[in-house]
Design an enzyme around this catalytic site. Structure first.
Site, mmCIF file in Angstrom:
data_model
loop_
_atom_site.group_PDB
_atom_site.id
_atom_site.type_symbol
_atom_site.label_atom_id
_atom_site.label_comp_id
_atom_site.label_asym_id
_atom_site.label_seq_id
_atom_site.Cartn_x
_atom_site.Cartn_y
_atom_site.Cartn_z
ATOM 1 N N GLY A 127 0.827 -1.214 0.000
ATOM 2 C CA GLY A 127 0.000 0.000 0.000
ATOM 3 C C GLY A 127 0.853 1.252 0.000
ATOM 4 N N THR A 184 3.251 4.571 0.826
ATOM 5 C CA THR A 184 3.001 5.824 1.544
ATOM 6 C C THR A 184 1.510 6.134 1.558
ATOM 7 O OG1 THR A 184 5.124 6.648 0.754
ATOM 8 C CG2 THR A 184 3.562 8.290 1.561
ATOM 9 N N CYS A 185 0.897 6.002 0.407
ATOM 10 C CA CYS A 185 -0.495 6.432 0.262
ATOM 11 C C CYS A 185 -1.406 5.722 1.257
ATOM 12 C CB CYS A 185 -0.946 6.152 -1.172
ATOM 13 S SG CYS A 185 -2.664 6.533 -1.447
ATOM 14 N N GLU A 237 5.045 29.719 6.533
ATOM 15 C CA GLU A 237 5.196 29.409 5.105
ATOM 16 C C GLU A 237 6.182 30.396 4.483
ATOM 17 O OE1 GLU A 237 4.232 27.258 2.517
ATOM 18 O OE2 GLU A 237 5.297 28.698 1.248
ATOM 19 N N VAL A 262 7.513 20.355 4.185
ATOM 20 C CA VAL A 262 8.104 21.248 3.178
ATOM 21 C C VAL A 262 8.384 20.487 1.879
ATOM 22 C CG1 VAL A 262 9.045 22.889 4.855
ATOM 23 C CG2 VAL A 262 10.419 20.897 4.184
ATOM 24 N N ASP A 306 6.159 8.681 -7.485
ATOM 25 C CA ASP A 306 6.878 9.813 -6.877
ATOM 26 C C ASP A 306 8.353 9.821 -7.263
ATOM 27 O OD1 ASP A 306 4.507 10.401 -5.645
ATOM 28 O OD2 ASP A 306 5.252 10.298 -3.589
ATOM 29 N N HIS A 347 -30.854 17.212 -9.876
ATOM 30 C CA HIS A 347 -31.202 18.181 -8.840
ATOM 31 C C HIS A 347 -31.648 17.438 -7.593
ATOM 32 C CE1 HIS A 347 -32.652 21.862 -7.050
ATOM 33 N NE2 HIS A 347 -33.806 21.265 -6.790
#
Ligand code: FAD
Ligand code: NAD
Length: 467
Positions: A38, A40-41, A204, A271, A312, A446
């Site tokens: 699975g 990091t996610c 930040e 960061v 990544d 709707h």
């Protein structure tokens, strides 16, 4: 020695999806994962953070109901939270999904090796499992080792300086939480801990929160943070962190050049993330790099023949659905299909309060290419479903960006409660090359939030009904 057609290293949303698809295609496949299936996610990212955000929302709703109450619902006493039990609940979800990934891999006939892989050459790795060492040699290698949290220069992680991983395992809500970085993780988790009762300060470096998103989209989030009492230091940096007895004093250099000491029980550093390229023999594989990332072409091929890289490890956007899409594609390429990674849009969702979504080009990005644009937005304040769910008063809206000559939709963005659930329709519209007339001509049910998208398209054509 295990000989296999496909070796996948890393069992995150990139690697496990690649392995399942390869297995489904009948390719002999081995997946190596050092930690838990699975990645990091599932284990310490997307899923646990969204579970914590959900618990925090529930708690905050209950806090707001104390006294006069909301919607006629009131509580006599303030609610309490036992974060240990919240984390156990969150871990239960993670365990269930982790088990599910294992079942799916077995069903696809993928052989899973739990252990750390180290490459000795581009097609051979040694895996240190609990039963000893295994050597795996493969025709095709898919690298999906993901990423880890970046630290502040000169400040190592170690309590009270934590990354998102530890923040998602805390057993107590910190009284004072200082978050460094107002990007995705800082704001998602900073907001959640604010709702759970922490006194939150965010530092930040750039001049605004979520600097990679355009300002109109982030304004409702900034207003929420201000209303919730979160202290924002923008254009500020951390000069030093002193730790003593589990508490930190963070020296923050503010925008006006003054250094202010801020005491915190936990300092959450968010960061950015660094691709995991160290400690597994990447240097022995002779693949080219693109800065800190593995260099790939439009098919996720590295510079070494039959070595592929995804997720990544190969760069931005560092999102689970991008990793999975690349993984699926690479498996099909190895299986003989003709594919390339060329999506019209990769959706981005930030689970703040309110939520933000963006697909395709923002007005600024689209404008930079010199085309004439139509930009129209529709506020959730005029949407019945939003108002009936208390989701209409936060300044949220849906915005469409289209070419003015042929009305092709180039981008769709939204900010508002629950807008994450609209992103599928937005992405599909872009992938299908929708024109404004296609969206305007589609009957939207709707009462739903999706009517705001319909109305934004109608408005862009000069014929909105409800505004
Ligand atoms: P990873 O998920 O990082 O998996 C890589 C795996 O490789 C790991 O399990 C690791 O143990 C294993 N590994 C590494 N090296 C070796 C080795 N040598 N041998 C064996 N195994 C190895 N993305 C979203 O799209 N939506 C979100 O809501 C979201 N929320 C997030 C929240 C947080 C707090 C964090 C930290 C991230 C979030 N992300 C989100 C980003 C998302 O988690 C990543 O983009 C995604 O996990 C990347 O997938 P991957 O397969 O490339 O790598
Ligand atoms: P990020 O890139 O989203 O944000 C990092 C922030 O830190 C930026 O605003 C940056 O300006 C700031 N910063 C950098 N150095 C700093 C310093 N020294 N002092 C103060 N501020 C500084 O990174 P993240 O929040 O760590 O998240 C990492 C990645 O994980 C994201 O880019 C995203 O790809 C993924 N993620 C996605 C989701 C989602 O899809 N909902 C959620 C969480 C994480």
């Amino acid at each position: 020695m295990i000989q296999t057609k496909v070796l996948v290293v890393g069992g995150g949303p990139g690697g496990y999806v690649a392995a399942i698809r390869a297995g489904q295609l009948g390719l002999d496949t081995v997946l190596v994962e050092a930690d838990r299936l699975g990645g990091t996610c599932l284990i310490r990212g997307c899923i646990p953070s969204k579970a914590l955000i959900h618990a925090a929302e529930k708690f905050d709703d209950m806090r707001r109901a104390v006294g006069d109450g909301v919607l006629g619902i009131s509580l006599r006493e303030a609610p309490s939270i036992d974060l240990k039990r919240t984390i156990i609940w969150k871990d239960g979800i993670v365990d269930r999904l982790n088990g599910g990934v294992g079942v799916l891999l077995r069903k696809a006939n993928v052989r899973v090796l739990l252990g750390w892989a180290t490459f000795t050459d581009a097609k051979t790795c040694m895996v240190r499992t609990s039963d000893g060492e295994e050597t795996v040699r493969a025709e095709h290698v898919i690298l999906a080792t993901g990423s880890g949290p970046a630290s502040l220069p000169g400040v190592a992680f170690g309590s009270p300086v934590i990354s998102s991983t530890e923040a998602l395992m805390l057993d107590r809500v910190p009284e004072r939480l200082l978050v460094v970085g107002a990007g995705y993780i800082g704001l998602e988790l900073g907001t959640a801990f604010g709702k759970l009762g922490s006194d939150v300060t965010i530092v930040e470096a750039r001049e605004r929160i979520l600097p990679n998103w355009d300002e109109p989209l982030t304004n409702p989030v900034r207003r929420w943070l201000e209303r919730a009492g979160v202290t924002l230091h923008l254009g500020a940096t951390v000069e030093m962190i002193e730790r003593s007895e589990g508490v930190a004093v963070v020296k923050v250099r503010t925008k006006d050049g003054v250094t202010r000491p801020i005491a915190a029980d936990q300092v959450l550093v968010t960061v950015g993330r660094t691709p995991s390229t160290q400690g597994w023999g990447l240097e022995a594989m002779a693949v080219d790099m693109a800065g800190p990332f593995v260099h790939i072409d439009e098919c996720c091929r590295t510079s070494m023949r039959d070595v592929w890289a995804i997720g990544d490890l190969v760069g931005e956007p560092m999102l689970a659905h991008k990793a999975s899409a690349q993984g699926e594609m690479v498996a099909e390429l190895i299986g003989g299909a003709r594919r390339q990674f060329d999506p019209v849009a990769i959706p981005a969702v930030c689970f703040t309060d309110p939520q933000i979504v963006s697909v395709g080009l923002s007005p600024e990005d689209a404008g930079a290419s010199g085309v004439d644009l139509i930009v129209a937005q529709f506020p959730f304040a005029a949407n019945g479903r939003a108002l009936s769910m208390e989701a209409g008063e936060d300044g949220g809206f849906v915005r469409v960006v289209a070419r003015s000559d042929d009305h092709r939709v180039l981008g769709i963005q939204a900010v508002g409660a629950h807008v994450a659930e609209l992103v599928g329709e937005f992405t599909l519209a872009l992938e299908m090359g929708a024109l404004l007339e296609d969206v305007a001509g589609t009957i939207h049910a709707h009462p739903t939030l999706t009517e705001a998208f319909h109305e934004a398209a109608l408005r862009s054509l000069g014929r909105a009904i409800h505004i």
